[in-house]
Scaffold this motif. Structure first.
Motif, PDB file in Angstrom:
ATOM      1  N   GLU A 254      40.357  47.335  37.684  1.00 52.46           N
ATOM      2  CA  GLU A 254      41.729  46.815  37.718  1.00 52.46           C
ATOM      3  C   GLU A 254      42.645  47.814  38.417  1.00 52.46           C
ATOM      4  N   SER A 284      40.995  39.204  32.932  1.00 54.61           N
ATOM      5  CA  SER A 284      40.795  39.390  34.374  1.00 54.61           C
ATOM      6  C   SER A 284      39.582  38.638  34.891  1.00 54.61           C
ATOM      7  N   THR A 290      45.965  38.150  34.736  1.00 51.71           N
ATOM      8  CA  THR A 290      46.397  39.547  34.813  1.00 51.71           C
ATOM      9  C   THR A 290      46.833  39.823  36.248  1.00 51.71           C
ATOM     10  N   THR A 293      43.629  40.080  39.057  1.00 52.85           N
ATOM     11  CA  THR A 293      42.807  39.002  39.620  1.00 52.85           C
ATOM     12  C   THR A 293      43.685  37.772  39.786  1.00 52.85           C
TER      13      THR A 293
END
Length: 332
Positions: A254, A284, A290, A293
């Protein structure tokens, strides 16, 4: 034995794994509800649509030889689909289940909703304890096994957290995110915490396994000073990162590219960190839940990130670890 900083305000003590432990990797999943990361905290405005994507992720992990640790919070621990999916993997010995406390959605609800109270460690001791014990008991009821590993939502440890966790039978905490400072938002400051696992107490009842974060670049050995300077001059860190002089690499898909993470892995090998902790948030796994993604391509990139990382770990002889592996080796 040398002391090191620890969760909240408790003392801590060095931990050495046995020689046969070698180097291992722990894959942690903040398994939680979907909510608006940029909006205010709410008790009920969240979803669990991404739970349907967990079977694909679990199958993917098994194909890599990865052993996910699902750190589940209250909404997940009360969702029949999540219980079935994660419970099946746990029953087959292909995953572990742990606890993650999001106080804003975890009863009892005796505190005002605000950013300060989103860090469980900021709550009064008895309220933090009541929320944690409710979650712990619910996980044991839902999955048939008590959680032995814990992560505070938003990494929100406090001065009473360690004692509460030990009372609840937790053996490993993995809330510490080294080199990060959340104090500007009311959270803890982990700027000076070590990267290696360490005991929170001299009796060796609670092991801290920090999330893996390293400084990289030609100036990485000046990391602490540059990080502090960057708080006053944020643009400076960005410029040094672009020049390859200094950057902070967290081992997560991330916001961290595979190339960056692979550089970070090499540095963990160099620093002889025995346990690499990977982490990400379960929402995600589906686009749009989120910031990391936003579309299907981002989700596929997340899977590719893990494929590249585990390929590198495999070449280096780094094996997957379970919660039992980690605590057992440390306790010996």
């Amino acid at each position: 034995m040398a002391k090191a900083p620890a969760p909240g305000t408790v003392a801590a003590f060095e931990c050495n794994f046995g020689r046969d432990f070698g180097r291992r990797v722990l894959l942690t999943v903040d398994t939680e509800e979907e909510f608006d990361w940029s909006g205010p905290f709410t008790r009920d405005r969240h979803g669990l649509n991404h739970v349907a994507a967990l079977p694909r992720f679990q199958a993917f992990c098994e194909s890599l030889g990865a052993h996910p640790i699902y750190l589940v919070d209250w909404p997940i621990a009360n969702d029949p689909s999540a219980i079935e999916i994660i419970g099946d993997a746990v029953a087959r010995g292909m995953a572990d289940v742990g606890a993650q406390l999001h106080p804003w959605v975890n009863p009892p609800f005796d505190e005002p909703l605000c950013a300060h109270n989103s860090f469980a460690g900021n709550l009064p001791r008895e309220l933090e304890r009541a929320k944690f014990m409710a979650l712990r008991d619910r996980i044991e009821e839902a999955f048939g096994t008590a959680p032995l590993i814990y992560r505070a939502g938003r990494y929100g440890l406090g001065p009473h957290s360690a004692d509460i966790l030990k009372e609840g039978g937790i053996k490993i905490d993995t809330s510490v995110r080294p080199l990060f400072d959340y104090s500007a938002h009311g959270g803890p400051d982990f700027s000076h915490h070590p990267l290696h696992p360490y005991w929170v107490d001299e009796a060796r009842q609670l092991l801290e396994v920090p999330m893996t974060v390293v400084h990289a670049g030609a100036l990485r050995h000046m990391g602490q000073a540059l990080q502090q300077l960057g708080k006053r001059m944020p643009f400076l860190l960005g410029a040094m990162s672009q020049l390859g002089l200094f950057e902070r690499i967290a081992m997560t898909p991330e916001g961290v590219s595979a190339d960056e993470a692979l550089r970070g892995l090499e540095l963990t090998f160099e620093a002889q960190i025995p346990l690499t902790v990977l982490s990400f948030h379960s929402p995600s796994l589906v686009p749009g839940y989120t910031p990391y993604t936003r579309d299907a391509g981002d989700v596929e990139a997340l899977y590719d990130w893990f494929a590249q990382i585990y390929a590198c770990l495999g070449k280096a002889g780094v094996r997957s670890a379970t919660v039992g592996d980690v605590f057992g080796a440390a306790a010996r």
